[in-house]
Design an enzyme around this catalytic site. Structure first.
Site, mmCIF file in Angstrom:
data_model
loop_
_atom_site.group_PDB
_atom_site.id
_atom_site.type_symbol
_atom_site.label_atom_id
_atom_site.label_comp_id
_atom_site.label_asym_id
_atom_site.label_seq_id
_atom_site.Cartn_x
_atom_site.Cartn_y
_atom_site.Cartn_z
ATOM 1 N NE ARG A 1 44.787 17.783 113.096
ATOM 2 C CZ ARG A 1 45.975 18.191 112.657
ATOM 3 N NH1 ARG A 1 47.016 18.136 113.437
ATOM 4 N NH2 ARG A 1 46.122 18.627 111.438
ATOM 5 C CE1 TYR B 1 40.220 24.649 109.149
ATOM 6 C CE2 TYR B 1 41.175 22.483 108.782
ATOM 7 C CZ TYR B 1 40.907 23.766 108.339
ATOM 8 O OH TYR B 1 41.309 24.150 107.083
ATOM 9 C CG PHE C 1 60.399 23.561 108.486
ATOM 10 C CD1 PHE C 1 60.067 23.458 109.833
ATOM 11 C CD2 PHE C 1 60.464 22.383 107.739
ATOM 12 C CE1 PHE C 1 59.800 22.219 110.423
ATOM 13 C CE2 PHE C 1 60.196 21.142 108.314
ATOM 14 C CZ PHE C 1 59.856 21.064 109.651
ATOM 15 C CD GLN D 1 56.065 13.929 110.686
ATOM 16 O OE1 GLN D 1 56.999 13.153 110.731
ATOM 17 N NE2 GLN D 1 55.937 14.923 111.535
ATOM 18 C CG ASP E 1 50.833 15.879 113.032
ATOM 19 O OD1 ASP E 1 50.157 16.780 112.519
ATOM 20 O OD2 ASP E 1 52.019 15.650 112.733
ATOM 21 N N PRO E 2 48.214 13.647 111.424
ATOM 22 C CG PRO E 2 47.144 14.481 109.526
ATOM 23 C CD PRO E 2 47.548 14.851 110.906
ATOM 24 N NE ARG F 1 45.445 14.341 105.580
ATOM 25 C CZ ARG F 1 45.233 15.258 106.501
ATOM 26 N NH1 ARG F 1 45.568 16.500 106.325
ATOM 27 N NH2 ARG F 1 44.665 14.929 107.624
HETATM 28 N N1 LIG Z 1 46.203 27.038 103.333
HETATM 29 C C1 LIG Z 1 45.949 25.749 103.350
HETATM 30 O O1 LIG Z 1 46.870 24.937 103.249
HETATM 31 C C2 LIG Z 1 44.534 25.250 103.457
HETATM 32 C C3 LIG Z 1 44.325 23.862 103.444
HETATM 33 C C4 LIG Z 1 43.028 23.389 103.542
HETATM 34 C C5 LIG Z 1 41.965 24.263 103.612
HETATM 35 N N2 LIG Z 1 42.197 25.596 103.632
HETATM 36 C C6 LIG Z 1 41.014 26.473 103.746
HETATM 37 O O2 LIG Z 1 41.141 27.600 102.901
HETATM 38 C C7 LIG Z 1 40.570 28.745 103.534
HETATM 39 C C8 LIG Z 1 41.581 29.881 103.555
HETATM 40 O O3 LIG Z 1 42.723 29.458 104.302
HETATM 41 P P1 LIG Z 1 44.051 30.339 104.425
HETATM 42 O O4 LIG Z 1 45.190 29.423 104.403
HETATM 43 O O5 LIG Z 1 43.972 31.474 103.480
HETATM 44 O O6 LIG Z 1 43.908 30.845 105.930
HETATM 45 P P2 LIG Z 1 43.926 32.337 106.522
HETATM 46 O O7 LIG Z 1 43.846 32.186 108.002
HETATM 47 O O8 LIG Z 1 45.059 33.095 105.947
HETATM 48 O O9 LIG Z 1 42.589 32.916 105.943
HETATM 49 C C9 LIG Z 1 41.333 32.760 106.556
HETATM 50 C C10 LIG Z 1 40.655 34.108 106.584
HETATM 51 O O10 LIG Z 1 39.353 33.954 107.171
HETATM 52 C C11 LIG Z 1 39.148 35.036 108.068
HETATM 53 N N3 LIG Z 1 38.162 34.633 109.067
HETATM 54 C C12 LIG Z 1 38.310 33.710 110.049
HETATM 55 N N4 LIG Z 1 37.173 33.595 110.751
HETATM 56 C C13 LIG Z 1 36.295 34.460 110.189
HETATM 57 C C14 LIG Z 1 34.952 34.815 110.468
HETATM 58 N N5 LIG Z 1 34.253 34.260 111.486
HETATM 59 N N6 LIG Z 1 34.358 35.765 109.690
HETATM 60 C C15 LIG Z 1 35.037 36.360 108.674
HETATM 61 N N7 LIG Z 1 36.312 36.060 108.373
HETATM 62 C C16 LIG Z 1 36.933 35.116 109.120
HETATM 63 C C17 LIG Z 1 40.516 35.317 108.648
HETATM 64 O O11 LIG Z 1 40.642 36.605 109.241
HETATM 65 C C18 LIG Z 1 41.407 35.134 107.426
HETATM 66 O O12 LIG Z 1 41.557 36.321 106.699
HETATM 67 C C19 LIG Z 1 40.113 28.310 104.919
HETATM 68 O O13 LIG Z 1 38.736 28.025 104.874
HETATM 69 C C20 LIG Z 1 40.893 27.035 105.164
HETATM 70 O O14 LIG Z 1 40.206 26.146 106.006
HETATM 71 C C21 LIG Z 1 43.459 26.110 103.563
#
Ligand SMILES: NC(=O)c1ccc[n+]([C@@H]2O[C@H](COP(=O)([O-])OP(=O)(O)OC[C@H]3O[C@@H](n4cnc5c(N)ncnc54)[C@H](O)[C@@H]3O)[C@@H](O)[C@H]2O)c1
Length: 321
Positions: A148, A151, A197, A215, A279-280, A283
Site C-alpha cells: 500500500r 499510495y 458488497f 474491523q 489492512d487497517p 479508521r
Molecule cells: N473515494 C475515497 O474514499 C477517497 C478516500 C481518500 C482519498 N481519496 C482521494 O480522492 C481523489 C479522488 O478519488 P476517487 O475516489 O474519485 O477515485 P477515482 O479513481 O474515481 O478518481 C481518480 C481520477 O484520477 C484520474 N487519474 C489517475 N491517475 C492520473 C494521472 N496520472 N493523470 C491524470 N488523471 C489521473 C483517474 O482516471 C480518475 O478519473 C484521489 O486523489 C484519492 O486518493 C478518495
C-alpha cells in the site's frame, strides 16, 4: 488573472472524470464557475462527465498529471490519483509518480499563476493508526515498503510538497484528508468495500468479507464530502489544513454487509476471506477541526446514502443485461 478575462472563476480539477472529481465539477458548474477537467482516464470514465460535453462552462483535457501542464486558471483542485488498492497497486511506480510528480506539476502551475490549490489527501496517511479516532496532529503509522506504500507514502510526500510550497513560496494551499467515501459513480470494479458488497448483493452472490468483519470503517456520502471541499477552499488563506473530512459514525464491516443485504433485499450470504496485508483494523476521523473551521459535518446517514448508491449500481447492472 483568467477571472478578469472570462468574468467568472476558471477552475482546474485534476482527476475530474473520476468518482469524486466529477461530482465536484457538477457543483462548481452549478454555482457558475468554468471548469477545466484534466484526466488520463486511468480509472475515470468519460461517462461521468458526459452530461457536460458541449456545456459552455466545461472543457475536458486528456492528460497525465505526472507531466507538466500549462493552462490559465484561478484555482486548482488536485484529485488525480487512483484511489482503490486494486487500481493503485496495478502500477505502483506510476501511482507514486502520479502523487508526487502530479503534486510537483500542479504546485508549479499554482506558483506560476499565484493561485489557490487544493490537495485530495487521504486517511491512509495515518496508516494502521495507533490512536483512535485520528486527529490531524497524529503523524501516522505507515509501512514504507509494503503493497500500500505507493499510495500512502505518495500521498504523504504530496502533503510535504504542499506545505513546503506554502513555506518556501507563500502559496495558498488547502489539504483535505479524505476518509472512505461512497456514492454513485464509484468505479464498479474498484474492489472497494461499498461497491463490492452492493454488486455482490444485487447479483445475489456471496458477500466476501475480509477477516471476521469486526474491523471498522466510517463511510461518508459524496455530497457531504464535496460540500466540505468547497468550504475548505473558501476559508481564509491562513487556514491550510490538513483537515479531516469524513463521517465519524463508525460501523463494522459486518454491519455494512448486513445493511446492504437488507436494503437490496438480497439472498446473499456473508463469506469470510483472509485479511489483506496492512489492512487497517480501525479508521475513524476526528472532525473537530472541520466543525470549527469549516462549520462542516456530514448530514447524510449511511442507510440513505446506501439506498441512492444501490439505485445507481442497479441501473449499471441493468444496462449490461
Ligand atoms: N473515494 C475515497 O474514499 C477517497 C478516500 C481518500 C482519498 N481519496 C482521494 O480522492 C481523489 C479522488 O478519488 P476517487 O475516489 O474519485 O477515485 P477515482 O479513481 O474515481 O478518481 C481518480 C481520477 O484520477 C484520474 N487519474 C489517475 N491517475 C492520473 C494521472 N496520472 N493523470 C491524470 N488523471 C489521473 C483517474 O482516471 C480518475 O478519473 C484521489 O486523489 C484519492 O486518493 C478518495
Amino acid at each position: 488573472m483568467a477571472r478578469e478575462i472570462y468574468g467568472r472563476r476558471r477552475i482546474l480539477v485534476t482527476g475530474g472524470a473520476g468518482f469524486l472529481g466529477s461530482h465536484l465539477i457538477d457543483r462548481l458548474i452549478a454555482r457558475g464557475d468554468e471548469v477545466v477537467c484534466v484526466d488520463n482516464l486511468f480509472t475515470g470514465d468519460k461517462r461521468n462527465v458526459e452530461h457536460l460535453h458541449g456545456h459552455k462552462q466545461f472543457e475536458f483535457i486528456r492528460h497525465d498529471v505526472s507531466f507538466p501542464l500549462y493552462v490559465e486558471v484561478d484555482e486548482i483542485y488536485n484529485l488525480a490519483c487512483p484511489a482503490s488498492p486494486i487500481h493503485y497497486q496495478h502500477d505502483p511506480v506510476q501511482t507514486t509518480k502520479t502523487s508526487v510528480l502530479g503534486a510537483i506539476n500542479m504546485l508549479g502551475l499554482a506558483k506560476r499563476l499565484r493561485c489557490k490549490i487544493f490537495q485530495a489527501s487521504t486517511s491512509e496517511v495515518y496508516g494502521d493508526p495507533a490512536v483512535h479516532p485520528q486527529r490531524e496532529d497524529y503523524w501516522g503509522n505507515v509501512n514504507p515498503i509494503g503493497f500500500r506504500s505507493c499510495y500512502d507514502e505518495g500521498k504523504r510526500c504530496a502533503e510535504t510538497l504542499f506545505f513546503d510550497y506554502r513555506r518556501q513560496h507563500g502559496l495558498p494551499v488547502k489539504v483535505a484528508r479524505i476518509f472512505n467515501t461512497y456514492g454513485p459513480r464509484m468505479h464498479p470494479a474498484d474492489g472497494r468495500v461499498v461497491s463490492n458488497f452492493i454488486i455482490q448483493a444485487l447479483k445475489n452472490e456471496p458477500i466476501t468479507m475480509y477477516g471476521d468483519g469486526s474491523q471498522t470503517r466510517s463511510f461518508c456520502y459524496y455530497e457531504d464530502l464535496v460540500d466540505g471541499f468547497l468550504r475548505l477552499m473558501d476559508t481564509e488563506d491562513d487556514f491550510t489544513g490538513p483537515v479531516n473530512i469524513g463521517n465519524p459514525n463508525e460501523f463494522t464491516i459486518r454491519e455494512l454487509a448486513e445493511h446492504v443485504i437488507e436494503l437490496t433485499g438480497s439472498k446473499s450470504t456473508i463469506m469470510s476471506r483472509p485479511l489483506p496485508q496492512d489492512d487497517p483494523m480501525q479508521r475513524q476521523p476526528n472532525i473537530d477541526l472541520a466543525r470549527e473551521k469549516l462549520g462542516w459535518e456530514p448530514r447524510v446517514q449511511l442507510k440513505e446514502g446506501l439506498t441512492k448508491t444501490i439505485e445507481y449500481f442497479d441501473g449499471l447492472l441493468r444496462e449490461k443485461l
